[in-house]
Design a protein around this motif. Structure first.
Motif, PDB file in Angstrom:
ATOM      1  N   ASP A   1     -29.462 -11.696   7.174  1.00 46.34           N
ATOM      2  CA  ASP A   1     -29.402 -10.251   7.346  1.00 46.34           C
ATOM      3  C   ASP A   1     -27.956  -9.760   7.204  1.00 46.34           C
ATOM      4  O   ASP A   1     -27.237  -9.592   8.177  1.00 46.34           O
ATOM      5  CB  ASP A   1     -29.965  -9.867   8.718  1.00 46.34           C
ATOM      6  CG  ASP A   1     -30.138  -8.377   8.886  1.00 46.34           C
ATOM      7  OD1 ASP A   1     -29.885  -7.626   7.922  1.00 46.34           O
ATOM      8  OD2 ASP A   1     -30.524  -7.965   9.985  1.00 46.34           O
TER       9      ASP A   1
ATOM     10  N   LYS B   1     -26.902  -6.847   6.269  1.00 51.33           N
ATOM     11  CA  LYS B   1     -26.723  -5.473   6.736  1.00 51.33           C
ATOM     12  C   LYS B   1     -26.279  -5.447   8.198  1.00 51.33           C
ATOM     13  O   LYS B   1     -25.401  -4.680   8.575  1.00 51.33           O
ATOM     14  CB  LYS B   1     -27.999  -4.657   6.562  1.00 51.33           C
ATOM     15  CG  LYS B   1     -27.825  -3.194   6.972  1.00 51.33           C
ATOM     16  CD  LYS B   1     -29.082  -2.405   6.776  1.00 51.33           C
ATOM     17  CE  LYS B   1     -29.002  -0.965   7.155  1.00 51.33           C
ATOM     18  NZ  LYS B   1     -28.039  -0.535   8.106  1.00 51.33           N
ATOM     19  N   THR B   2     -26.854  -6.295   9.017  1.00 52.18           N
ATOM     20  CA  THR B   2     -26.475  -6.360  10.425  1.00 52.18           C
ATOM     21  C   THR B   2     -25.010  -6.763  10.570  1.00 52.18           C
ATOM     22  O   THR B   2     -24.279  -6.171  11.360  1.00 52.18           O
ATOM     23  CB  THR B   2     -27.378  -7.341  11.185  1.00 52.18           C
ATOM     24  OG1 THR B   2     -28.732  -6.902  11.080  1.00 52.18           O
ATOM     25  CG2 THR B   2     -26.991  -7.445  12.645  1.00 52.18           C
TER      26      THR B   2
ATOM     27  N   CYS C   1     -28.398 -13.981  12.780  1.00 47.01           N
ATOM     28  CA  CYS C   1     -28.876 -13.158  11.653  1.00 47.01           C
ATOM     29  C   CYS C   1     -28.495 -13.818  10.336  1.00 47.01           C
ATOM     30  O   CYS C   1     -27.744 -13.262   9.541  1.00 47.01           O
ATOM     31  CB  CYS C   1     -28.262 -11.759  11.718  1.00 47.01           C
ATOM     32  SG  CYS C   1     -28.548 -10.927  13.260  1.00 47.01           S
TER      33      CYS C   1
ATOM     34  N   ASP D   1     -22.830  -3.805   9.418  1.00 47.70           N
ATOM     35  CA  ASP D   1     -22.823  -2.743  10.423  1.00 47.70           C
ATOM     36  C   ASP D   1     -21.960  -3.130  11.624  1.00 47.70           C
ATOM     37  O   ASP D   1     -21.208  -2.303  12.146  1.00 47.70           O
ATOM     38  CB  ASP D   1     -24.245  -2.422  10.891  1.00 47.70           C
ATOM     39  CG  ASP D   1     -25.076  -1.743   9.828  1.00 47.70           C
ATOM     40  OD1 ASP D   1     -24.506  -1.261   8.823  1.00 47.70           O
ATOM     41  OD2 ASP D   1     -26.313  -1.700   9.998  1.00 47.70           O
TER      42      ASP D   1
END
Length: 81
Positions: free
Chosen positions: A55, A57-58, A52, A61
């Motif tokens: 990304d 956000k991944t 990722c 999280d």
């Protein structure tokens, strides 16, 4: 610049100092303060970062969920003046 980190671990509110030059991240600092080994976490985080790349956000999280499973919650960072 120095910061204060406030968090819950083991149903207790804890607070500690944090400086960017001493720790890789806030999460590394609180894990070290509690004696938690993050070897497995760093291995999985590196793998996820490779998949990722753009990304964030991944990754965020994943980090928050991993630390929640370790027993950390309500992590707040405050700037010291």
């Amino acid at each position: 610049m120095a910061f204060r980190i406030r968090y819950h671990y083991g149903k207790q509110l804890k607070e500690m100092g944090y400086a960017n030059d001493k720790h890789h991240s806030v999460y590394d600092a609180i894990a070290k303060a509690e004696g938690v080994d993050l070897t497995e976490y760093h291995r999985m985080e590196d793998q996820l970062a490779g998949v990722c790349r753009n990304d964030r956000k991944t990754l965020k999280d994943f980090r928050e969920e991993y630390f929640r499973k370790l027993g950390f919650s309500d992590i707040v960072i405050e700037r010291e003046f």
